[in-house]
Design a protein around this motif. Structure first.
Motif, PDB file in Angstrom:
ATOM      1  N   ALA A  38       0.829  -1.207   0.000  1.00 38.34           N
ATOM      2  CA  ALA A  38       0.000   0.000   0.000  1.00 38.34           C
ATOM      3  C   ALA A  38       0.865   1.260   0.000  1.00 38.34           C
ATOM      4  O   ALA A  38       0.553   2.238  -0.689  1.00 38.34           O
ATOM      5  N   SER A  39       1.970   1.245   0.737  1.00 42.05           N
ATOM      6  CA  SER A  39       2.887   2.388   0.757  1.00 42.05           C
ATOM      7  C   SER A  39       3.522   2.600  -0.623  1.00 42.05           C
ATOM      8  O   SER A  39       3.655   3.730  -1.096  1.00 42.05           O
ATOM      9  N   PHE A  40       3.906   1.502  -1.263  1.00 43.72           N
ATOM     10  CA  PHE A  40       4.467   1.585  -2.615  1.00 43.72           C
ATOM     11  C   PHE A  40       3.464   2.189  -3.588  1.00 43.72           C
ATOM     12  O   PHE A  40       3.798   3.072  -4.391  1.00 43.72           O
ATOM     13  N   LEU A  41       2.216   1.731  -3.521  1.00 45.98           N
ATOM     14  CA  LEU A  41       1.183   2.230  -4.425  1.00 45.98           C
ATOM     15  C   LEU A  41       0.972   3.734  -4.242  1.00 45.98           C
ATOM     16  O   LEU A  41       0.777   4.466  -5.204  1.00 45.98           O
ATOM     17  N   GLU A 200       8.174  -9.439   4.115  1.00 48.24           N
ATOM     18  CA  GLU A 200       7.678  -8.859   5.359  1.00 48.24           C
ATOM     19  C   GLU A 200       8.646  -7.854   5.974  1.00 48.24           C
ATOM     20  O   GLU A 200       8.267  -7.060   6.827  1.00 48.24           O
ATOM     21  N   SER A 201       9.897  -7.865   5.519  1.00 52.88           N
ATOM     22  CA  SER A 201      10.880  -6.881   6.007  1.00 52.88           C
ATOM     23  C   SER A 201      10.783  -5.549   5.269  1.00 52.88           C
ATOM     24  O   SER A 201      11.447  -4.592   5.655  1.00 52.88           O
ATOM     25  N   GLY A 202       9.966  -5.506   4.218  1.00 52.20           N
ATOM     26  CA  GLY A 202       9.786  -4.266   3.475  1.00 52.20           C
ATOM     27  C   GLY A 202      10.133  -4.407   2.015  1.00 52.20           C
ATOM     28  O   GLY A 202      10.349  -5.515   1.510  1.00 52.20           O
ATOM     29  N   LEU A 203      10.196  -3.278   1.339  1.00 47.69           N
ATOM     30  CA  LEU A 203      10.464  -3.245  -0.100  1.00 47.69           C
ATOM     31  C   LEU A 203      11.967  -3.052  -0.324  1.00 47.69           C
ATOM     32  O   LEU A 203      12.553  -2.057   0.095  1.00 47.69           O
ATOM     33  N   ARG A 204      12.581  -4.022  -0.976  1.00 42.71           N
ATOM     34  CA  ARG A 204      14.005  -3.955  -1.279  1.00 42.71           C
ATOM     35  C   ARG A 204      14.157  -3.484  -2.716  1.00 42.71           C
ATOM     36  O   ARG A 204      13.575  -4.072  -3.624  1.00 42.71           O
ATOM     37  N   CYS A 205      14.981  -2.450  -2.915  1.00 46.03           N
ATOM     38  CA  CYS A 205      15.164  -1.869  -4.251  1.00 46.03           C
ATOM     39  C   CYS A 205      16.585  -2.100  -4.740  1.00 46.03           C
ATOM     40  O   CYS A 205      17.506  -2.283  -3.947  1.00 46.03           O
TER      41      CYS A 205
END
Length: 205
Positions: A38-41, A200-205
């Motif tokens: 949701a944060s990414f969107l 679950e640790s977040g978005l890795r870029c």
């Protein structure tokens, strides 16, 4: 390499995913991934108009509620599901909740490519479930790689789509415990890298 082949590694990982989906740890991991999605969107709302998702099978994480909420809150957004062609490439067709889906020969629910109300879509972003994943370092950049089911559909399709749209964002969806080391599995020359990896640790870029 795991056992004698990547096939045995996939089987082990799928069995582990089934156990994890039934564990007490799963709901927290699921909510963390959906919150990061949701944060990414929200952060990429201006540059993404269409997202290709997947219809979950074999305990894959269901992203549909979060993505449907995104389309409802933003005008002009489109969701699409993949259709597997006989040449092992994927086409994407617009999808809305309640659409009739047809099981493919692999048992994956797919859209009807002949439905005139659901046109073919070229997505700005593709969300791909991982059976396993790994990372490698190229200079200062970390590359993420997806171990899938072995059909090669996504790799062929990504290679083609990236030529048409270099701005395409491809995100692997997985869990921290699915990370593989070089002794277990290493990406091959035909494998297409992920642009991002969401766990679950977040978005890795």
């Amino acid at each position: 390499m795991h056992g004698n082949s990547p096939k045995s590694l996939r089987q082990d990982l799928l069995a582990q995913r089934k156990q994890f989906a039934a564990s007490v740890s799963y709901p927290m991991a699921r909510e963390a991934i959906l919150a990061s999605l949701a944060s990414f969107l929200g952060a990429y709302d201006a540059q993404i108009q269409s997202i290709a998702l997947y219809c979950p099978i074999q305990d894959e994480l269901d992203l549909r509620p979060t993505l449907l909420a995104w389309t409802e809150s933003s005008a002009g957004k489109t969701l699409a599901l993949p259709f597997a062609r006989p040449d092992k490439h994927l086409d994407f067709y617009a999808w809305q909740e309640g659409d009739l889906l047809i099981p493919s020969r692999h048992g994956v629910p797919e859209p009807d490519p002949n439905n005139p109300r659901r046109p073919q879509v070229t997505p700005d972003c593709i969300l791909i479930p991982c059976v396993g994943w790994s990372q490698s370092q190229e200079g200062s950049k970390t590359q993420y790689w997806r171990l899938g089911y072995g059909g090669g559909y996504f790799d062929r399709t990504l290679a083609q789509l990236r030529k048409k749209n270099p701005e395409l964002i491809c995100i692997g969806i997985g869990f921290d415990w699915q990370k593989l080391n070089d002794a277990q599995w290493a990406a091959q020359t035909h494998d297409e890298p992920l642009d991002m990896l969401l766990t679950e640790s977040g978005l890795r870029c």
